[in-house]
Enzyme design. Structure first.
Site, short mmCIF file in Angstrom:
data_model
loop_
_atom_site.label_atom_id
_atom_site.label_comp_id
_atom_site.label_asym_id
_atom_site.label_seq_id
_atom_site.Cartn_x
_atom_site.Cartn_y
_atom_site.Cartn_z
CG ASP A 1 -55.87 1.48 -9.05
OD1 ASP A 1 -55.77 2.43 -7.93
OD2 ASP A 1 -55.06 0.86 -9.52
CG ASP B 1 -45.07 5.53 -9.28
OD1 ASP B 1 -45.28 5.36 -8.25
OD2 ASP B 1 -45.84 6.00 -10.19
#
Length: 246
Positions: free
Chosen positions: A7, A129
């Site tokens: 990330d 998600d």
């Protein structure tokens, strides 16, 4: 396969806890060296998340991705705030192997279908998600998990099957970045229901045992971020573990 994850904020490797930008941890890693090491250990693709672009599309880290593609040999899939045809074309033209689409799956379903048809299902990963409630309802969350929708995981996958959907990255958001272990039940269920989808499991992987159990659910790939960054196990151990269960 094992897919290491990074990330990225302003080129730095970070981890957000539960998607919270105010709760981030920085890691002192050389991204380019890490990518080459992973390639040498048999890694076939690496997952990169543009957290700057996810927060504000004007701050996309395009120059970083250009440098990664031109200076390293491991293929990458890139996600984080990809919402337009231009976003996708820019990344694919750079040499990114796959782009990961998130919130647009809900907010712009017809456009996503067109992308699957135009770019081909191997270039597109749908990132779902999921919040799983007590009755096993799998509700999709968007916008960095800040917003629940009324869309259900199975319905979304069904909708895109006719466009050749192939790759789905599924995250149980209650597990991501927690090292609490994956939601094995979730992955076993969706792999059983959608046998032609290559599911990428993400969230909560904390041990080699988790890799063994995830492989048995039927997922095709496991995305691992924090565990590798914090040396819970090595990339060699993870790859061997996956191969041993084949």
């Amino acid at each position: 396969m094992i897919i290491p994850a990074f990330d990225l904020i302003n080129g730095r490797t970070v981890r957000l806890y539960q998607g919270d930008y105010s709760n981030q941890k920085n890691y002192n890693v050389n991204l380019f060296n890490s990518l080459e090491v992973y390639k040498s250990k048999g890694i076939e693709i690496v997952h990169l998340v543009d957290l700057d672009g996810a927060k504000n599309s004007a701050n996309r880290q395009i120059e970083l991705f250009k440098k990664i593609v031109s200076h390293t040999t491991v293929p990458v899939q890139v996600g984080g705030g990809i919402r337009t045809t231009k976003d996708i074309s820019t990344l694919l033209d750079l040499g990114v192997k796959r782009v990961v689409i998130g919130s647009s799956i809900v907010s712009n379903k017809k456009q996503v279908k067109q992308w699957l048809n135009f770019y081909g299902p191997d270039a597109i990963v749908l990132a779902l998600d999921v919040h799983v409630d007590g009755s096993n309802k799998k509700e999709i969350s968007i916008d960095g998990w800040q917003k629940k929708t009324n869309f259900i995981l199975e319905e979304i996958i069904e909708y895109f099957l006719s466009s050749g959907l192939k790759h789905v990255l599924c995250t149980d958001i209650s597990r991501d970045g927690t090292l609490l272990g994956p939601n094995f039940k979730l992955y076993k269920e969706i792999c059983s229901n959608f046998k032609n989808i290559n599911f990428q499991a993400s969230g909560g992987v904390a041990s080699l045992q988790d890799i063994i159990f995830l492989k048995k659910t039927g997922v095709k790939s496991i995305i691992i971020g924090r565990s590798l960054l914090e040396k819970k196990f090595t990339i060699e151990e993870a790859v061997k573990c996956w191969q041993r269960e084949s």
